[in-house]
Motif scaffolding. Structure first.
Motif, PDB file in Angstrom:
ATOM      1  N   UNK A  20       2.901   0.570   1.396  1.00 28.02           N
ATOM      2  CA  UNK A  20       2.108  -0.613   1.092  1.00 28.02           C
ATOM      3  C   UNK A  20       0.866  -0.635   1.996  1.00 28.02           C
ATOM      4  N   UNK A  21      -0.321  -0.826   0.882  1.00 31.08           N
ATOM      5  CA  UNK A  21      -1.475  -0.710   1.656  1.00 31.08           C
ATOM      6  C   UNK A  21      -2.270   0.493   1.429  1.00 31.08           C
ATOM      7  N   UNK A  22      -1.634   1.580   0.926  1.00 29.52           N
ATOM      8  CA  UNK A  22      -2.270   2.888   0.447  1.00 29.52           C
ATOM      9  C   UNK A  22      -2.479   2.878  -1.130  1.00 29.52           C
ATOM     10  N   UNK A  68     -10.273   4.208   4.007  1.00 32.35           N
ATOM     11  CA  UNK A  68     -10.856   3.000   3.301  1.00 32.35           C
ATOM     12  C   UNK A  68     -12.412   3.106   3.107  1.00 32.35           C
ATOM     13  N   UNK A  69     -12.772   2.727   1.777  1.00 33.97           N
ATOM     14  CA  UNK A  69     -14.213   2.688   1.573  1.00 33.97           C
ATOM     15  C   UNK A  69     -15.001   1.359   1.854  1.00 33.97           C
ATOM     16  N   UNK A  70     -14.122   0.408   2.250  1.00 35.76           N
ATOM     17  CA  UNK A  70     -14.629  -0.931   2.935  1.00 35.76           C
ATOM     18  C   UNK A  70     -14.901  -0.623   4.098  1.00 35.76           C
ATOM     19  N   UNK A  78      -8.645  -4.747   9.597  1.00 36.50           N
ATOM     20  CA  UNK A  78      -7.626  -5.732   8.652  1.00 36.50           C
ATOM     21  C   UNK A  78      -6.652  -4.828   7.964  1.00 36.50           C
ATOM     22  N   UNK A  79      -7.238  -3.875   7.207  1.00 37.62           N
ATOM     23  CA  UNK A  79      -6.645  -3.188   6.261  1.00 37.62           C
ATOM     24  C   UNK A  79      -5.988  -2.088   6.925  1.00 37.62           C
ATOM     25  N   UNK A  80      -6.427  -1.375   7.723  1.00 36.29           N
ATOM     26  CA  UNK A  80      -5.722  -0.069   8.397  1.00 36.29           C
ATOM     27  C   UNK A  80      -4.916  -0.458   9.301  1.00 36.29           C
ATOM     28  N   UNK A  81      -5.109  -1.602  10.213  1.00 35.02           N
ATOM     29  CA  UNK A  81      -3.997  -1.616  11.501  1.00 35.02           C
ATOM     30  C   UNK A  81      -2.553  -1.688  11.030  1.00 35.02           C
ATOM     31  N   UNK A 132     -16.811   5.990   4.495  1.00 39.13           N
ATOM     32  CA  UNK A 132     -15.316   5.821   4.785  1.00 39.13           C
ATOM     33  C   UNK A 132     -15.148   5.858   6.310  1.00 39.13           C
ATOM     34  N   UNK A 133     -14.032   4.720   6.434  1.00 40.10           N
ATOM     35  CA  UNK A 133     -13.556   4.681   7.878  1.00 40.10           C
ATOM     36  C   UNK A 133     -11.847   4.921   7.606  1.00 40.10           C
ATOM     37  N   UNK A 134     -11.035   5.224   8.870  1.00 38.20           N
ATOM     38  CA  UNK A 134      -9.704   5.471   8.522  1.00 38.20           C
ATOM     39  C   UNK A 134      -9.074   5.674   9.901  1.00 38.20           C
TER      40      UNK A 134
END
Length: 148
Positions: A20-22, A68-70, A78-81, A132-134
Motif C-alpha cells: 500500500x502506498x506504492x 514520489x513526484x510530489x 507523509x507519503x514515504x514515512x 523526485x524524492x524518495x
C-alpha cells in the motif's frame, strides 16, 4: 547467465506491487513513469562463488528505490514515512516463520535468506527529467543458489 538474479528481481517486484502506498513497480522501468509514487528494483552489487557441488552461490545486494513526484517536502515525507515499515515487512516475511511455524515462501524459492534491509532518504533528484524524492532500501547479502 543472470537467470537466478532475474527470477529474484521478478519475485521482489511482485511482492512490492502489493504494498500500500506504492502506485506502480515496473519489472523493466520505462523512461517516463506516469504514477505519483513508484518503485524500482535492481541489483546493486554482489559476489558469485562456484561451489564444488555443481551449483553457484551468490550474495547480492538488491536495491529498492521508492520515489514520489510530489516534491512538497511535508507531503512527500507523509507519503514515504509509512513505507519505512511497509516495504520491509513482506520481504522479511518471505524468509521468516509465521505464528503457526510455517516458513515463508523464500521469494518462490529464489532467495534462501538475506542479512538485513537498510534504508536512507533520497534527496531531491530527477528521474527522466522529473523532480523526485524518495527512499532507497537495500536488501543486503541476498543468498541465491542456482544449480548449474
Amino acid at each position: 547467465m543472470t537467470q537466478g538474479l532475474d527470477n529474484v528481481i521478478t519475485e521482489i517486484v511482485g511482492i512490492l506491487r502489493n504494498v500500500s502506498g506504492i502506485d506502480s513497480v515496473p519489472l523493466n522501468p520505462p523512461s517516463v513513469v506516469s504514477y505519483a509514487t513508484f518503485g524500482l528494483v535492481y541489483p546493486s552489487s554482489g559476489n558469485i562463488v562456484a561451489t564444488p557441488t555443481g551449483s553457484r552461490r551468490s550474495l547480492h545486494n538488491i536495491a529498492i528505490d521508492v520515489l514520489t513526484k510530489d516534491i512538497d517536502i511535508a507531503r512527500s515525507i507523509a507519503t514515504l514515512r509509512p513505507l519505512i515499515d511497509l516495504v520491509p515487512i513482506p520481504l522479511i516475511a518471505q524468509v521468516s516463520y509465521d505464528s503457526a511455524g510455517n516458513v515463508g515462501a523464500q521469494f518462490n524459492h529464489t532467495i534462501e535468506t538475506f542479512e538485513e534491509i537498510t534504508y536512507n532518504w533520497i534527496p531531491l533528484t530527477d528521474y527522466a527529467g522529473i523532480p523526485v524524492l524518495g527512499l532507497h532500501f537495500m536488501m543486503t547479502n541476498a543468498k541465491v543458489l542456482v544449480n548449474l
